[in-house]
Scaffold this motif. Sequence first.
Motif, PDB file in Angstrom:
ATOM      1  N   ALA A 322       0.843  -1.194   0.000  1.00  0.00           N
ATOM      2  CA  ALA A 322       0.000   0.000   0.000  1.00  0.00           C
ATOM      3  C   ALA A 322       0.880   1.245   0.000  1.00  0.00           C
ATOM      4  CB  ALA A 322      -0.934  -0.038   1.194  1.00  0.00           C
ATOM      5  N   ARG A 323       1.566   1.512   1.109  1.00  0.00           N
ATOM      6  CA  ARG A 323       2.417   2.704   1.171  1.00  0.00           C
ATOM      7  C   ARG A 323       3.500   2.681   0.095  1.00  0.00           C
ATOM      8  NH1 ARG A 323       4.474   2.517   7.119  1.00  0.00           N
ATOM      9  NH2 ARG A 323       4.647   0.335   6.495  1.00  0.00           N
ATOM     10  N   PRO A 324       4.077   1.507  -0.235  1.00  0.00           N
ATOM     11  CA  PRO A 324       5.098   1.515  -1.294  1.00  0.00           C
ATOM     12  C   PRO A 324       4.595   2.051  -2.633  1.00  0.00           C
ATOM     13  CG  PRO A 324       5.279  -0.482  -0.014  1.00  0.00           C
ATOM     14  CD  PRO A 324       4.031   0.212   0.459  1.00  0.00           C
ATOM     15  N   MET A 325       3.275   1.914  -2.885  1.00  0.00           N
ATOM     16  CA  MET A 325       2.770   2.456  -4.149  1.00  0.00           C
ATOM     17  C   MET A 325       2.337   3.914  -4.022  1.00  0.00           C
ATOM     18  SD  MET A 325       1.153  -0.648  -6.221  1.00  0.00           S
ATOM     19  CE  MET A 325       1.640  -2.324  -5.801  1.00  0.00           C
ATOM     20  N   LEU A 326       2.254   4.379  -2.789  1.00  0.00           N
ATOM     21  CA  LEU A 326       2.106   5.818  -2.579  1.00  0.00           C
ATOM     22  C   LEU A 326       3.461   6.458  -2.892  1.00  0.00           C
ATOM     23  CD1 LEU A 326      -0.259   7.493  -1.373  1.00  0.00           C
ATOM     24  CD2 LEU A 326       0.822   7.282   0.852  1.00  0.00           C
ATOM     25  N   ALA A 327       4.514   5.806  -2.410  1.00  0.00           N
ATOM     26  CA  ALA A 327       5.870   6.324  -2.601  1.00  0.00           C
ATOM     27  C   ALA A 327       6.297   6.264  -4.065  1.00  0.00           C
ATOM     28  CB  ALA A 327       6.854   5.531  -1.733  1.00  0.00           C
ATOM     29  N   ASP A 328       5.892   5.237  -4.769  1.00  0.00           N
ATOM     30  CA  ASP A 328       6.263   5.117  -6.175  1.00  0.00           C
ATOM     31  C   ASP A 328       5.142   4.435  -6.945  1.00  0.00           C
ATOM     32  OD1 ASP A 328       7.404   4.708  -8.685  1.00  0.00           O
ATOM     33  OD2 ASP A 328       9.404   4.437  -7.840  1.00  0.00           O
ATOM     34  N   THR A 345      11.671   4.034  -2.694  1.00  0.00           N
ATOM     35  CA  THR A 345      11.197   3.061  -1.708  1.00  0.00           C
ATOM     36  C   THR A 345      10.496   3.720  -0.522  1.00  0.00           C
ATOM     37  OG1 THR A 345      13.083   1.711  -2.316  1.00  0.00           O
ATOM     38  CG2 THR A 345      11.983   1.126  -0.265  1.00  0.00           C
ATOM     39  N   CYS A 346       9.379   3.131  -0.124  1.00  0.00           N
ATOM     40  CA  CYS A 346       8.704   3.573   1.105  1.00  0.00           C
ATOM     41  C   CYS A 346       9.597   3.231   2.295  1.00  0.00           C
ATOM     42  CB  CYS A 346       7.361   2.856   1.239  1.00  0.00           C
ATOM     43  SG  CYS A 346       6.659   3.016   2.891  1.00  0.00           S
ATOM     44  N   ILE A 347       9.884   4.243   3.129  1.00  0.00           N
ATOM     45  CA  ILE A 347      10.793   4.017   4.256  1.00  0.00           C
ATOM     46  C   ILE A 347      10.040   3.733   5.568  1.00  0.00           C
ATOM     47  CG2 ILE A 347      12.699   5.300   3.235  1.00  0.00           C
ATOM     48  CD1 ILE A 347      11.920   7.717   4.970  1.00  0.00           C
ATOM     49  N   GLY A 348       8.724   3.588   5.457  1.00  0.00           N
ATOM     50  CA  GLY A 348       7.940   3.199   6.638  1.00  0.00           C
ATOM     51  C   GLY A 348       7.861   4.275   7.719  1.00  0.00           C
ATOM     52  N   CYS A 349       8.059   5.540   7.329  1.00  0.00           N
ATOM     53  CA  CYS A 349       8.104   6.619   8.337  1.00  0.00           C
ATOM     54  C   CYS A 349       6.719   7.033   8.834  1.00  0.00           C
ATOM     55  CB  CYS A 349       8.822   7.831   7.759  1.00  0.00           C
ATOM     56  SG  CYS A 349       7.929   8.602   6.379  1.00  0.00           S
ATOM     57  N   ASN A 350       5.698   6.838   8.018  1.00  0.00           N
ATOM     58  CA  ASN A 350       4.309   7.226   8.320  1.00  0.00           C
ATOM     59  C   ASN A 350       4.099   8.739   8.388  1.00  0.00           C
ATOM     60  OD1 ASN A 350       3.643   4.584   8.472  1.00  0.00           O
ATOM     61  ND2 ASN A 350       3.127   4.552  10.637  1.00  0.00           N
ATOM     62  N   GLN A 351       5.141   9.525   8.137  1.00  0.00           N
ATOM     63  CA  GLN A 351       5.053  10.960   8.433  1.00  0.00           C
ATOM     64  C   GLN A 351       4.025  11.723   7.591  1.00  0.00           C
ATOM     65  OE1 GLN A 351       9.714  11.142   9.127  1.00  0.00           O
ATOM     66  NE2 GLN A 351       8.881  13.181   9.100  1.00  0.00           N
ATOM     67  N   ALA A 352       3.912  11.354   6.302  1.00  0.00           N
ATOM     68  CA  ALA A 352       2.973  12.101   5.450  1.00  0.00           C
ATOM     69  C   ALA A 352       1.732  11.290   5.121  1.00  0.00           C
ATOM     70  CB  ALA A 352       3.663  12.531   4.153  1.00  0.00           C
ATOM     71  N   CYS A 353       1.738   9.992   5.456  1.00  0.00           N
ATOM     72  CA  CYS A 353       0.561   9.171   5.145  1.00  0.00           C
ATOM     73  C   CYS A 353      -0.270   8.941   6.410  1.00  0.00           C
ATOM     74  CB  CYS A 353       0.957   7.883   4.437  1.00  0.00           C
ATOM     75  SG  CYS A 353       2.197   6.902   5.272  1.00  0.00           S
ATOM     76  N   LEU A 354       0.104   7.946   7.199  1.00  0.00           N
ATOM     77  CA  LEU A 354      -0.750   7.630   8.351  1.00  0.00           C
ATOM     78  C   LEU A 354      -0.861   8.755   9.367  1.00  0.00           C
ATOM     79  CD1 LEU A 354      -0.522   4.611   7.304  1.00  0.00           C
ATOM     80  CD2 LEU A 354      -1.044   4.088   9.665  1.00  0.00           C
ATOM     81  N   ILE A 363      -3.540  13.061   2.988  1.00  0.00           N
ATOM     82  CA  ILE A 363      -2.300  12.299   3.041  1.00  0.00           C
ATOM     83  C   ILE A 363      -1.477  12.482   1.771  1.00  0.00           C
ATOM     84  CG2 ILE A 363      -3.434  10.590   4.518  1.00  0.00           C
ATOM     85  CD1 ILE A 363      -3.026   8.556   2.263  1.00  0.00           C
ATOM     86  N   SER A 364      -0.190  12.264   1.899  1.00  0.00           N
ATOM     87  CA  SER A 364       0.716  12.250   0.764  1.00  0.00           C
ATOM     88  C   SER A 364       1.881  11.342   1.153  1.00  0.00           C
ATOM     89  CB  SER A 364       1.173  13.670   0.410  1.00  0.00           C
ATOM     90  OG  SER A 364       1.940  13.643  -0.785  1.00  0.00           O
ATOM     91  N   CYS A 365       3.073  11.629   0.675  1.00  0.00           N
ATOM     92  CA  CYS A 365       4.213  10.765   0.990  1.00  0.00           C
ATOM     93  C   CYS A 365       5.464  11.612   1.187  1.00  0.00           C
ATOM     94  CB  CYS A 365       4.424   9.779  -0.156  1.00  0.00           C
ATOM     95  SG  CYS A 365       5.930   8.827   0.026  1.00  0.00           S
ATOM     96  N   LEU A 366       6.226  11.284   2.204  1.00  0.00           N
ATOM     97  CA  LEU A 366       7.454  12.046   2.483  1.00  0.00           C
ATOM     98  C   LEU A 366       8.407  11.998   1.294  1.00  0.00           C
ATOM     99  CD1 LEU A 366       9.542  12.198   5.677  1.00  0.00           C
ATOM    100  CD2 LEU A 366      10.679  11.423   3.616  1.00  0.00           C
ATOM    101  N   VAL A 367       8.602  10.817   0.703  1.00  0.00           N
ATOM    102  CA  VAL A 367       9.582  10.717  -0.384  1.00  0.00           C
ATOM    103  C   VAL A 367       8.980  11.054  -1.743  1.00  0.00           C
ATOM    104  CG1 VAL A 367      11.023   9.041   0.852  1.00  0.00           C
ATOM    105  CG2 VAL A 367       9.262   8.202  -0.728  1.00  0.00           C
ATOM    106  N   ASN A 368       7.658  11.191  -1.800  1.00  0.00           N
ATOM    107  CA  ASN A 368       7.008  11.511  -3.079  1.00  0.00           C
ATOM    108  C   ASN A 368       5.858  12.480  -2.849  1.00  0.00           C
ATOM    109  OD1 ASN A 368       5.768  11.597  -5.591  1.00  0.00           O
ATOM    110  ND2 ASN A 368       4.780   9.594  -5.352  1.00  0.00           N
TER     111      ASN A 368
HETATM  112 FE1  SF4 Z   1       6.097   5.347   3.120  1.00  0.00          FE
HETATM  113 FE2  SF4 Z   1       6.747   7.454   4.672  1.00  0.00          FE
HETATM  114 FE3  SF4 Z   1       5.760   7.784   2.198  1.00  0.00          FE
HETATM  115 FE4  SF4 Z   1       4.184   6.911   4.134  1.00  0.00          FE
HETATM  116  S1  SF4 Z   1       5.172   8.917   4.044  1.00  0.00           S
HETATM  117  S2  SF4 Z   1       4.302   6.125   2.071  1.00  0.00           S
HETATM  118  S3  SF4 Z   1       5.577   5.605   5.267  1.00  0.00           S
HETATM  119  S4  SF4 Z   1       7.713   6.855   2.754  1.00  0.00           S
END
Ligand code: SF4
Length: 685
Positions: A322-328, A345-354, A363-368
């Motif tokens: 799930a989050r990995p496809m938010l990231a890429d 790659t999703c780094i599992g930080c949850n910072q911009a998603c959960l 929601i969005s994604c820290l790396v994307n």
């Molecule tokens: Fe993964 Fe962090 Fe992006 Fe959420 S914000 S999708 S945990 S990299």
Amino acid sequence: MTANTAANAPAHKKYPNLFSPLDLGFTQLKNRALMGSMHTGLEEVEGGFERLAAYFAERAHGGVGMMITGGISPNEEGSMGSEMSTPEHAEGHRQVTDAVHAVDPDIKICMQILHAGPLAHTPTMVGPSAVPSRLSRLIPNELDEAGVQKQINDHVNCTKMAKLAGYDGVEIIGSAGYLLSTFLVEKTNQREDQWGGSYENRMRFPLEIMRRCRAEVGENFILIFRIAAMDMLQGGMSWDEVVLLAKEMEKAGATIISTHFTWHESAVPTIATMVPRAAFSGVTGRLNKELNIPTITSNRINMPDVAEQVLADGDADLVSMARPMLADAELVKKAFEGREDEINTCIGCNQACLDHGFEGKEISCLVNPRALNETFLNYEPSTAPKKIAVVGAGPAGLAYATVAAERGHCVTLYDAGSEIGGQFNLAKQVPGKEEFYETLRYYSRMLEVHHVDVRLNTKVCAEDLKNGGYDHVVVATGITPRTPEVEGIDHPKVVSYVDVIRGNVAVGKKVAVMGAGGIGFDVSELIMHKGVSAAMDKEVFAREWGIDFTNHPRGGVTGVVPQVEAADRQVFLLQRKSTPVGRGLGKTTGWTHRMSLAKRGVQMMNGIEYNRVDDQGLHISIEGVPQILDVDTVIVCAGQVPKRALYDELADSSIATSLVGGAYEASELDAKAAIKQASELAAAV
Ligand code: SF4
Ligand code: FAD
Ligand code: NAP
């Protein structure tokens, strides 16, 4: 069911299992990659469906086989924001299903039905019994017989509306502490009628929903049941109960069983970056062997090789990312084409998603930062390419340089250090943050792909830039750690977090950490750490968090005492504010960091006044009462100030100059803000 490669299709050389189709009888999935459900909050926003359509369509272009939407409630009482109960609701969702099927009619999109039960955001919320969730602490209205029947009918109606909206199926969530799961567990189901008491009675509600939904939609519609295969609750579901429920769901008409590994209120991290990759897939594997229908596994599967291994091991038939496809959005396509090194790659930080989801933000994604902003943040080719210098190869400089170069600008990226990454080179050394290496691998490859001229070991001054013939200069020089004004701050026992993480200084046995922000926590984790990082070893992770994967006691955790190895040190983690220490950390991960340090014996203290440092240690006062912390090392983690001298020196030049990341604003600055700001500026230059 065990993964079966289609007999006639030529197998993909590297990922034969991931890229084999899955036959569901009445239809086929083109591959085994699934984008799992994530709540976006956009269904409730004006123009939200248009943005959702673009978001899902982009992932469909990215090659995924099936996608599940965020959770949608079947009625008002189960709602966390969005509802599907009328043809008008279905009409809005049409934009999404049409957009996905226009890309490829063979890509499936299913809607998740999420009745939140005691976690709903409404005073009309309901539950099997008047037992509050440990999270919301609100008491649900106990359902009477008519109320139970209404909830079942509403699920059936919701499924019907989802079909009307053009979805290929629905996923009914029966885990996480939402309504269906509260019927299954004795703690939340204290009824004595046909819906409570024996396990057979407690299963009745979710099974009745599945049976009646199947009867409503007929055979040719995907019905997924999401089961708590390990609910992580003391006294939660036993393994036999999990297996029985899954088997009964199969009989009741489920097409696929999707495994989930938590209730939100459980005290075990299951998706944070400190969780090893694919940590829970073995549990799905055991369930898979018991069933004739396919299973989905999930949790911290963020790269194609991990997904392939899970499938090759026979642990599941489908892998949810799930989050990995938010990231890429193109994760699957890149894997197919052998461009894995280009995956963000999703780094599992949850910072911009959960974290955003739980705070009620989009929601969005820290790396994307393009994630869920696909309709307005785009990296279009420039019509007037410029010669650009970016100074600083931390997250801000990297994001700016790669986006600007992707758009056709001619970019030179300078860094004084010997490697790209800036502070991420410190972050990646913290136990539990090993995934940060992936972001640096991604940027490193993007610099090559987009032909950025990278000059390392090059400290740049204003004259260099003025004489360089640049049209535009971007100052991404980051920060300087703050030195607090405390008497004795220049004492030899005072050291900076930078030197501690880099291993430049020895750290004593008794330590005070001055400042309890993200870095104070990370440094405390680092100096209290002993042995292999839990993120890299499933057995260490299980020991530290009290999980028994082998014997699967109730919930996977009942009666299991966590065992943590810690360094031989005494650590005081200090802050001046009187709020609880760690309150400012991420909503969905802060508790894991606090628990991790507490288990290692770190003493967290707030309301501190720093008086002085001397040979005796750190002199502090709490509520005016002085005391001495007899420490041999004081590590300063007191935030940062912007490093922007270069920008000031360029003020009198005619070169257009931008300031990004920590150099622009150091307080409240994290990588999420740095990458977003830099990407947006580079998209507009
Ligand atoms: Fe993964 Fe962090 Fe992006 Fe959420 S914000 S999708 S945990 S990299
Ligand atoms: P920096 O990363 O500081 O990069 C600036 C770069 O500029 C450096 O590489 C430096 O060498 C270079 N430079 C400076 N001056 C010059 C010059 N004159 N010439 C050439 N080069 C120059 N953030 C999160 O969001 N989540 C986290 O979990 C997280 N964890 C962290 C853990 C630790 C231990 C640390 C230290 C930080 C963490 N952060 C985290 C913060 C995050 O790393 C920063 O917010 C981010 O790095 C800021 O990016 P930046 O590009 O602005 O600056
Ligand atoms: P921070 O979160 O701003 O914390 C700084 C700490 O220093 C606070 O505890 C603050 O609390 C204290 N402080 C501030 N001024 C001080 C002074 N003059 N004297 C003494 N203490 C002072 O910054 P950070 O920990 O340096 O982190 C930098 C950035 O990286 C932050 O944006 C952070 O979110 C990010 N980061 C995130 C994570 C993560 O896991 N998400 C991890 C690491 C870093 P008091 O004022 O109450 O003492």
